[in-house]
Design a protein around this motif. Sequence first.
Motif, PDB file in Angstrom:
ATOM      1  N   VAL A   1       0.834  -1.204   0.000  1.00  0.00           N
ATOM      2  CA  VAL A   1       0.000   0.000   0.000  1.00  0.00           C
ATOM      3  C   VAL A   1       0.867   1.252   0.000  1.00  0.00           C
ATOM      4  CG1 VAL A   1      -1.647   1.357   1.337  1.00  0.00           C
ATOM      5  CG2 VAL A   1      -1.989  -1.107   1.079  1.00  0.00           C
ATOM      6  N   SER A   2       1.867   1.282   0.870  1.00  0.00           N
ATOM      7  CA  SER A   2       2.728   2.451   0.966  1.00  0.00           C
ATOM      8  C   SER A   2       3.462   2.712  -0.341  1.00  0.00           C
ATOM      9  CB  SER A   2       3.729   2.276   2.114  1.00  0.00           C
ATOM     10  OG  SER A   2       4.567   3.410   2.217  1.00  0.00           O
ATOM     11  N   SER A   3       3.875   1.644  -1.017  1.00  0.00           N
ATOM     12  CA  SER A   3       4.623   1.807  -2.258  1.00  0.00           C
ATOM     13  C   SER A   3       3.777   2.422  -3.373  1.00  0.00           C
ATOM     14  CB  SER A   3       5.185   0.459  -2.725  1.00  0.00           C
ATOM     15  OG  SER A   3       4.154  -0.378  -3.226  1.00  0.00           O
ATOM     16  N   LYS A   4       2.467   2.251  -3.304  1.00  0.00           N
ATOM     17  CA  LYS A   4       1.573   2.791  -4.334  1.00  0.00           C
ATOM     18  C   LYS A   4       1.115   4.208  -4.022  1.00  0.00           C
ATOM     19  CE  LYS A   4       1.704  -1.261  -6.293  1.00  0.00           C
ATOM     20  NZ  LYS A   4       2.482  -1.478  -7.533  1.00  0.00           N
ATOM     21  N   LEU A   5       1.233   4.614  -2.767  1.00  0.00           N
ATOM     22  CA  LEU A   5       0.696   5.904  -2.327  1.00  0.00           C
ATOM     23  C   LEU A   5       1.744   7.003  -2.472  1.00  0.00           C
ATOM     24  CD1 LEU A   5      -1.702   7.386  -0.974  1.00  0.00           C
ATOM     25  CD2 LEU A   5      -0.746   6.712   1.242  1.00  0.00           C
ATOM     26  N   GLN A   6       1.392   8.026  -3.225  1.00  0.00           N
ATOM     27  CA  GLN A   6       2.257   9.197  -3.341  1.00  0.00           C
ATOM     28  C   GLN A   6       1.937  10.205  -2.249  1.00  0.00           C
ATOM     29  OE1 GLN A   6       1.416  11.935  -6.552  1.00  0.00           O
ATOM     30  NE2 GLN A   6       3.568  12.425  -6.820  1.00  0.00           N
ATOM     31  N   LYS A   7       0.643  10.500  -2.118  1.00  0.00           N
ATOM     32  CA  LYS A   7       0.202  11.446  -1.104  1.00  0.00           C
ATOM     33  C   LYS A   7      -1.217  11.096  -0.702  1.00  0.00           C
ATOM     34  CE  LYS A   7      -0.791  16.327  -0.244  1.00  0.00           C
ATOM     35  NZ  LYS A   7      -0.665  17.723  -0.738  1.00  0.00           N
TER      36      LYS A   7
END
Length: 397
Positions: free
Chosen positions: A246-252
């Motif tokens: 999830v974190s790897s896909k989230l920019q902001k």
Amino acid sequence: MNQSEITINNNNENLCKIIYQSISESLKKRITFAEYMDLVLYHPQYGYYASHPVNIGKQGDFLTSSHWSADFGELLAEQFVQMWDIFQRPHNFTLVEMGAGQGILAEQVLGYLKQKYLDFFQTIEYLIIEKSEVLKEEQKQRLHSYKVRWCDWDEISHSSIMGCLFSNELVDAFPVHKIIIENREFREVYVSSDSDGKFVEISGETSTPRIAEYFNLVGIDLLAFPDVEGYQTEVNLQALDWINTVSSKLQKGYLLTIDYGYQAPRYYNPTRRQGTLQCYYQHHRNNDLYWNIGRQDITAHVDFTALEKQGILSGLENLGFTQQALFLMALGLGDRLNELSNNQGFSIQEVLRRREVLHSLIDPMGLGNFGVLVQGKGLSEEEKKQTLKGFSMPPMG
């Protein structure tokens, strides 16, 4: 650990054969409980979530908050609107629902936003990540009038999402490793089979060093517990991998996780000696993990401390943790209850029924005790200062 014979009863025999085959093909004629649970729930042809056209809701095995009333999705939508406001109302805002069940929550959120916040509705890209093909088809039928895209994680670019990824009762269904303390050592519970065609549980060395690392991560020393011999619990390594993804896909934006569970000190309480694994069949709970194989749900409570700690390691920041009752009250559920007292458009029976439904969402002995965790990434200092409404103190009057 003594072998415990478990009678196969009312099982999906095709699935049992696949599990037996997996055991027989393994080097030590055993599979981890996590592997067993994965087959039971997610085998693409015979798993619980693959083979049941209806297993959630009034005719199924369990109810989620969205099944009680549209209020849950509508109040959640209010939180999404505030997130959009905090980001100065960008022209593109992505909502990613992970594990969307029958699509009821998505329908509630999108329907409410279209009716009340059309400007926000028109900016939304709504994505659903769903592992079950059966549920995916049901979602597509329910949501055919909305612009929704279904995708897998590998179809989402790295650091591409600006918005909110959220889940409701997803992490509790991730396969878990089953752990037991024997002779003051971590041992893992494996699933094997005997000559009579019965599944048996046996203990052995842990399958991966990540299990010991997990307890270091959450700051729990099980071996220091009094009377620790025979203590059993679970470790959800898949939840850590999920946080990383999830974190790897989230920019902001935000990660919002709603589920039943505890912080680590409560989860791994010395008195909780049998762990939290439980099964659901036709709205009845039981603890027989080898009954109704493929035909009943298996879940384990969520360790929210693990999500928080792993989130920090993967670049997320903890922004708030609360209970569902407080979360929904802060978002306006109390106002909806008050409106019932003054509404002249409903019969007394309708008012009482609606009041009962709203109270069920905040029942401290049930849904109201669910944990709600919000984590963020890429927020400016000014954006971090703006407390999300659902995590503010709800009005008490």
